[in-house]
Design a protein around this motif. Structure first.
Motif, PDB file in Angstrom:
ATOM      1  N   UNK A 183      -1.845   2.699   2.405  1.00  0.00           N
ATOM      2  CA  UNK A 183      -1.988   1.933   1.181  1.00  0.00           C
ATOM      3  C   UNK A 183      -0.626   1.365   0.794  1.00  0.00           C
ATOM      4  N   UNK A 184      -0.670   0.205   0.207  1.00  0.00           N
ATOM      5  CA  UNK A 184       0.558  -0.477  -0.197  1.00  0.00           C
ATOM      6  C   UNK A 184       0.664  -0.520  -1.713  1.00  0.00           C
ATOM      7  N   UNK A 185       1.889  -0.648  -2.200  1.00  0.00           N
ATOM      8  CA  UNK A 185       2.124  -0.741  -3.635  1.00  0.00           C
ATOM      9  C   UNK A 185       2.704  -2.113  -3.959  1.00  0.00           C
ATOM     10  N   UNK A 221      -7.993  -3.236 -14.357  1.00  0.00           N
ATOM     11  CA  UNK A 221      -8.774  -2.319 -13.533  1.00  0.00           C
ATOM     12  C   UNK A 221     -10.127  -2.875 -13.125  1.00  0.00           C
ATOM     13  N   UNK A 222     -10.726  -3.693 -13.973  1.00  0.00           N
ATOM     14  CA  UNK A 222     -12.030  -4.292 -13.651  1.00  0.00           C
ATOM     15  C   UNK A 222     -11.950  -5.207 -12.432  1.00  0.00           C
ATOM     16  N   UNK A 277     -13.062  -0.443  -4.924  1.00  0.00           N
ATOM     17  CA  UNK A 277     -12.149  -0.162  -3.819  1.00  0.00           C
ATOM     18  C   UNK A 277     -11.199   0.949  -4.199  1.00  0.00           C
ATOM     19  N   UNK A 278     -10.458   1.410  -3.225  1.00  0.00           N
ATOM     20  CA  UNK A 278      -9.468   2.432  -3.516  1.00  0.00           C
ATOM     21  C   UNK A 278      -8.264   1.767  -4.158  1.00  0.00           C
ATOM     22  N   UNK A 279      -7.929   2.246  -5.349  1.00  0.00           N
ATOM     23  CA  UNK A 279      -6.853   1.610  -6.087  1.00  0.00           C
ATOM     24  C   UNK A 279      -6.343   2.566  -7.166  1.00  0.00           C
ATOM     25  N   UNK A 280      -5.029   2.578  -7.351  1.00  0.00           N
ATOM     26  CA  UNK A 280      -4.429   3.320  -8.441  1.00  0.00           C
ATOM     27  C   UNK A 280      -3.537   2.350  -9.205  1.00  0.00           C
ATOM     28  N   UNK A 284       0.346  -1.385  -8.672  1.00  0.00           N
ATOM     29  CA  UNK A 284      -0.993  -1.268  -8.098  1.00  0.00           C
ATOM     30  C   UNK A 284      -0.846  -0.746  -6.677  1.00  0.00           C
ATOM     31  N   UNK A 285      -1.413   0.424  -6.431  1.00  0.00           N
ATOM     32  CA  UNK A 285      -1.442   0.985  -5.090  1.00  0.00           C
ATOM     33  C   UNK A 285      -2.857   0.808  -4.581  1.00  0.00           C
ATOM     34  N   UNK A 286      -3.000   0.077  -3.481  1.00  0.00           N
ATOM     35  CA  UNK A 286      -4.326  -0.323  -3.024  1.00  0.00           C
ATOM     36  C   UNK A 286      -4.374  -0.463  -1.505  1.00  0.00           C
ATOM     37  N   UNK A 287      -5.593  -0.466  -0.982  1.00  0.00           N
ATOM     38  CA  UNK A 287      -5.789  -0.724   0.436  1.00  0.00           C
ATOM     39  C   UNK A 287      -6.036  -2.213   0.704  1.00  0.00           C
ATOM     40  N   UNK A 288      -6.006  -3.029  -0.349  1.00  0.00           N
ATOM     41  CA  UNK A 288      -6.179  -4.473  -0.191  1.00  0.00           C
ATOM     42  C   UNK A 288      -4.929  -5.108   0.405  1.00  0.00           C
ATOM     43  N   UNK A 289      -5.120  -6.232   1.069  1.00  0.00           N
ATOM     44  CA  UNK A 289      -3.990  -7.007   1.570  1.00  0.00           C
ATOM     45  C   UNK A 289      -3.247  -7.640   0.391  1.00  0.00           C
ATOM     46  N   UNK A 290      -1.969  -7.878   0.552  1.00  0.00           N
ATOM     47  CA  UNK A 290      -1.146  -8.422  -0.522  1.00  0.00           C
ATOM     48  C   UNK A 290      -1.706  -9.722  -1.108  1.00  0.00           C
ATOM     49  N   UNK A 291      -2.132 -10.699  -0.300  1.00  0.00           N
ATOM     50  CA  UNK A 291      -2.667 -11.928  -0.892  1.00  0.00           C
ATOM     51  C   UNK A 291      -3.904 -11.689  -1.764  1.00  0.00           C
ATOM     52  N   UNK A 292      -4.759 -10.765  -1.362  1.00  0.00           N
ATOM     53  CA  UNK A 292      -5.954 -10.454  -2.153  1.00  0.00           C
ATOM     54  C   UNK A 292      -5.569  -9.773  -3.461  1.00  0.00           C
ATOM     55  N   UNK A 293      -4.631  -8.862  -3.412  1.00  0.00           N
ATOM     56  CA  UNK A 293      -4.163  -8.191  -4.624  1.00  0.00           C
ATOM     57  C   UNK A 293      -3.543  -9.217  -5.573  1.00  0.00           C
TER      58      UNK A 293
END
Length: 92
Positions: A1-3, A42-43, A48-51, A62-71
């Motif tokens: 996961x990336x932040x 948050x909405x 997805x997995x996200x903190x 935001x710590x997430x498994x999404x790719x940076x462009x999507x985040x």
């Protein structure tokens, strides 16, 4: 996961082609919109997995498994709805 980290802010640069009726927000409206941003972000990441965390300086992490462009796009959609912008913070 990336932040990924973002610092939201308000800036009025006048109306634009995309928003020709954009008007200056009063201080209270800006404060309200910033609060709403932190409440609503948050909405945009449900399902997805996200903190999501906010530090004392108003930086959103935001710590997430999404790719940076999507985040980035999800944060941008939330910001746009509240007439806000954000600076992306790297390496902090």
């Amino acid at each position: 996961m990336a932040e990924f980290k973002y610092k939201p802010y308000y800036a009025f640069n006048g109306a634009s082609r995309a928003d020709p009726f954009r008007d200056h927000l009063e201080k209270e409206e800006v404060e309200r919109n910033l609060r709403l941003f932190f409440d609503e972000i948050g909405y945009y990441f449900e399902g997805g997995q996200c903190m999501i965390e906010r530090d004392d300086d108003g930086v959103l992490s935001i710590t997430t498994d999404l790719a940076e462009p999507e985040c980035d796009e999800r944060v941008k959609r939330c910001l746009n709805g509240l007439d806000l912008f954000a600076t992306k913070i790297h390496g902090r």
